[in-house]
Design an enzyme around this catalytic site. Structure first.
Site, mmCIF file in Angstrom:
data_model
loop_
_atom_site.group_PDB
_atom_site.id
_atom_site.type_symbol
_atom_site.label_atom_id
_atom_site.label_comp_id
_atom_site.label_asym_id
_atom_site.label_seq_id
_atom_site.Cartn_x
_atom_site.Cartn_y
_atom_site.Cartn_z
ATOM 1 N N ASP A 130 7.740 -1.377 -6.979
ATOM 2 C CA ASP A 130 8.783 -2.201 -7.593
ATOM 3 C C ASP A 130 9.253 -1.637 -8.938
ATOM 4 O OD1 ASP A 130 8.120 -3.726 -5.441
ATOM 5 O OD2 ASP A 130 7.860 -5.591 -6.564
ATOM 6 N N GLY B 45 7.414 3.357 0.343
ATOM 7 C CA GLY B 45 7.348 4.808 0.539
ATOM 8 C C GLY B 45 6.165 5.257 1.377
ATOM 9 N N ASP C 77 9.319 -6.583 4.342
ATOM 10 C CA ASP C 77 8.393 -6.141 3.296
ATOM 11 C C ASP C 77 6.953 -6.127 3.813
ATOM 12 O OD1 ASP C 77 7.109 -5.715 0.912
ATOM 13 O OD2 ASP C 77 8.159 -7.287 -0.176
HETATM 14 C C1 GLA Z 1 7.546 -6.962 -3.080
HETATM 15 C C2 GLA Z 1 8.875 -6.220 -3.021
HETATM 16 C C3 GLA Z 1 9.841 -6.846 -4.012
HETATM 17 C C4 GLA Z 1 10.029 -8.315 -3.680
HETATM 18 C C5 GLA Z 1 8.683 -9.035 -3.645
HETATM 19 C C6 GLA Z 1 8.798 -10.448 -3.097
HETATM 20 O O1 GLA Z 1 6.935 -6.798 -4.319
HETATM 21 O O2 GLA Z 1 8.698 -4.858 -3.294
HETATM 22 O O3 GLA Z 1 11.083 -6.157 -4.002
HETATM 23 O O4 GLA Z 1 10.673 -8.430 -2.436
HETATM 24 O O5 GLA Z 1 7.755 -8.341 -2.835
HETATM 25 O O6 GLA Z 1 7.574 -11.109 -3.073
#
Ligand code: GLA
Length: 663
Positions: A477, A456, A414
């Protein structure tokens, strides 16, 4: 696409006019008429694509401001947004001044505001509005209207779509407006119960790298005890005839076609299974669970174990569900006061040390593997994860080694605090951290699916496969609202050309069942039909399917959504195609994808607000002549159809079918 509205035409006395707000605001022309501000109603019921609805503020909490003009009253929301009011046929009119809030900057964002009546008749629609545009006044007569819907349509991208309904008011002749509350739908289970006879549901094609540990569980529904046979297994692999788990490893590259057989007292099922030993893994989208949408920062090893146990006891493992993925918060936090998130971050050699909630990572993955499931983990290429825990910056190789030694099979990576290292404004900059971790994972003798999470950025779908991603998030998200789920899902059109075996677009995890992003959970806010839309669309999109709910609290409806083998087959088809939109008329859409056997999976979607019939024309699907149509949710043949297929589709719902040429 031919569309036929089921509801009658709107009464002709409804009319729409654009007038200056000054002519209207705050006055009464009937003795008893009273004016109600929209922002004083229960705005928590506003559905929106990002952030929270705000009373008398913009979505980011600033003074409402459109085109330089400020307002003290109104609703600050974000596309795609929907607010449905019950005005009970007692309203005179609705008025507002609309536009994109100045907080986003000139030219940014792009929205269309709409005001709809009972039958989703569009009373008024703005032109496309952008940041900095002058406010636009709307004044709509509401005689006899019962349901008033305020919509903000964000189109394909909802970036910067901070939408203001400034000075939004309803004038009532009698009574008060309220937030519409009759949208409760019965949760009707469509999925038939699995047959007591054996049915093999596991993926038909499986990629493994030479030398890497092999784990494949033959997923079979049907009464137990069950015995398993695998004919033609290559040297190096062995099957446990009682559990159906195939383990071992393959030395050489090559393809092997195996015949799987599952037998119980009532019968036998067979299925061809292709093992491809080579560089590519994850040939079909991952099916599993991830901790984020339910537990978020409250995740613990014990909760993860209970979810793994529930994956088995619920029977979902028999439908092919495999991965148990731990998201953020297994690491030590940089500054949390919670002692279970504190501790040494790394050992003297730089190896990452999990937080006290995860005292035995190897024990945890053993617990998962012994059940025939696989385990996943999460990190960030920056110094910290999104939640502020220790991440992999400058420790990529060591971390990849730890994941391998602990026995993990999946890594979600991430972007988050990598923004401190690189602004992410160039393609090489965006790609670099993923290349670094790819190289680190390649050195580990374990097949670890690599899931990119950078929302993205840089059109990742165009290059995610090239730099070794097995999937890549295409969006920010998701949350459990119609606007978030549908906004994300229906925006995936155009990405289909980048999906294929081993590399898939990922529009984020599932929001069915009990979700909550923290210690307290709630049932998803999606209606039953919205949940059918969610699962159908994600299956058509060949998206990784990661269940986001607490699996220990699965209700029958949620279980039925996740255990329909004919629906899951659409997702798991070995051709690895992603559906595209083949027809669209307003809120009605038809999406289709090619299946390996030459059939097509077709979704007839109604994004509108009342039941409507939707038609899929064979010509739009590239088909001709008579076709056999099967309803996948009900697992029922519907007959043979020439030219087209029409179905009545509920509000925010879907009819998902599979179409074969008729014999
Ligand atoms: C981001 C990701 C989520 C999750 C959080 C964890 O927002 O997009 O899917 O993994 O981090 O902190």
């Amino acid at each position: 696409m031919i569309l036929k509205r089921i509801f009658p035409a709107a009464p002709c006395q409804w009319f729409v006019s654009l007038v200056a707000l000054a002519l209207f605001a705050g006055t009464t022309h009937a003795q008893t008429a009273r004016t109600y501000s929209i922002s004083a109603l229960d705005i928590s019921q506003v559905e929106q694509g990002w952030g929270e609805p705000q009373a008398n503020k913009s979505v980011e909490g600033h003074t409402l401001s459109i085109g330089g003009q400020t307002f003290t009253n109104g609703l600050g929301t974000h596309a795609s947004s929907e607010f449905i009011l019950d005005v009970g046929g007692r309203a005179e009119s609705f008025s507002a001044v609309v536009g994109i809030d100045d907080e986003v900057g000139k030219g940014k964002g792009s929205v269309v505001f709409k005001v709809l009546g009972d039958t989703n008749q569009v009373f008024w629609e703005s032109k496309e509005l952008h940041g900095g545009d002058a406010p636009v006044a709307v004044n709509v007569s509401l005689a006899d209207v019962k349901q008033l819907t305020l919509l903000v349509d964000g189109g394909e991208s909802i970036d910067s779509d901070h939408a203001d309904w400034a000075d939004a008011k309803v004038v009532m002749t009698r009574g008060r407006p309220s937030v519409f509350s009759s949208l409760k739908e019965e949760a009707i289970i469509l999925t038939p119960k699995p047959s007591p006879k054996p049915r093999i549901n596991s993926t038909k094609v499986f990629g493994v790298r030479p030398g890497a540990p092999f784990l494949y569980t033959i997923a079979v529904t049907g009464d137990r005890p069950m015995t398993f046979v695998a004919k033609g297994l290559p040297k190096g692999l062995k099957l446990d005839p009682k559990t159906g788990c195939i383990t071992g490893s393959l030395k050489e590259k090559g393809e092997h076609v195996v015949t799987l057989r599952a037998k119980n007292a009532l019968g036998e099922a067979t299925q061809k299974f292709k093992i491809i030993c080579g560089a590519q893994i994850g040939l079909v989208p991952a099916l599993g669970w991830n901790s984020w949408n339910c537990f978020a920062s409250a995740v613990t090893a014990e909760k993860v174990k209970s979810v793994a146990a529930a994956m088995v006891s619920s029977g979902l493992i028999n439908h092919g569900w495999t991965y148990i993925n731990i998201d953020d918060f297994w690491e030590v936090h940089r500054d949390s006061k919670d002692p279970t998130l504190q501790g040494p971050q790394r050992d003297a050699d730089g190896h990452i040390i999990p937080n006290p909630r995860f005292p035995d990572m190897k024990g945890l993955t053993d617990y998962i593997h012994v059940r025939g499931l696989k385990a996943g983990l999460y990190s960030s290429p920056g110094p910290w994860t999104c939640g502020g825990c220790v991440a992999s910056w400058q420790h990529e190789e060591l971390d990849a080694q730890s994941y391998g030694q602990w026995g993990f099979d999946y890594l979600k990576y991430d972007w988050c605090s990598y923004g401190q290292i690189d602004k992410g404004d160039t393609l090489p900059g965006l790609q670099k951290p993923y290349r670094v971790m790819r190289a680190a994972l390649d050195k580990v003798n374990r097949d670890i699916l690599f899931s990119f999470c950078q929302y993205g950025g840089g059109n990742v779908w165009e290059w995610g496969a090239e730099i070794g991603g097995n999937s890549w998030r295409t969006t920010g998200d998701i949350n459990d609202s119609w606007s978030s789920m549908a906004g994300i899902g229906f925006r995936q059109n155009g990405h289909e050309k980048y999906a294929g075996p081993g590399h898939f677009n990922d529009p984020d995890m599932l929001v069915v069942g009990k979700v909550g992003w923290g210690p307290s959970l709630h049932p998803t806010r999606l209606t039953p039909n919205e949940q059918y839309t969610h699962i159908s669309l994600w299956c058509l999109l060949a998206s990784p399917l990661l269940i986001g709910c607490d699996m220990t609290q699965l209700d029958d409806f949620t279980l039925s959504l996740l255990s329909n083998d004919e629906v899951l087959e659409v997702n798991q088809d070995p051709l690895g195609r992603q559906a595209a939109r083949v027809a669209q008329n307003g809120q009605l859409e038809v999406w289709a994808k090619d299946m390996e056997d030459g059939s097509k999976a077709v979704g007839l979607f109604n994004r509108g607000y009342s039941e409507t019939s939707v038609t899929a024309n064979w010509s739009e699907l590239g088909l001709a002549g008579k076709q056999k149509v099967r309803d996948l949710w009900r697992q029922k043949d519907l007959g043979e159809f020439t030219g087209s297929f029409t179905a009545s589709v509920p509000r925010h719902g879907v009819v998902l079918v599979r179409v074969w040429p008729a014999k």
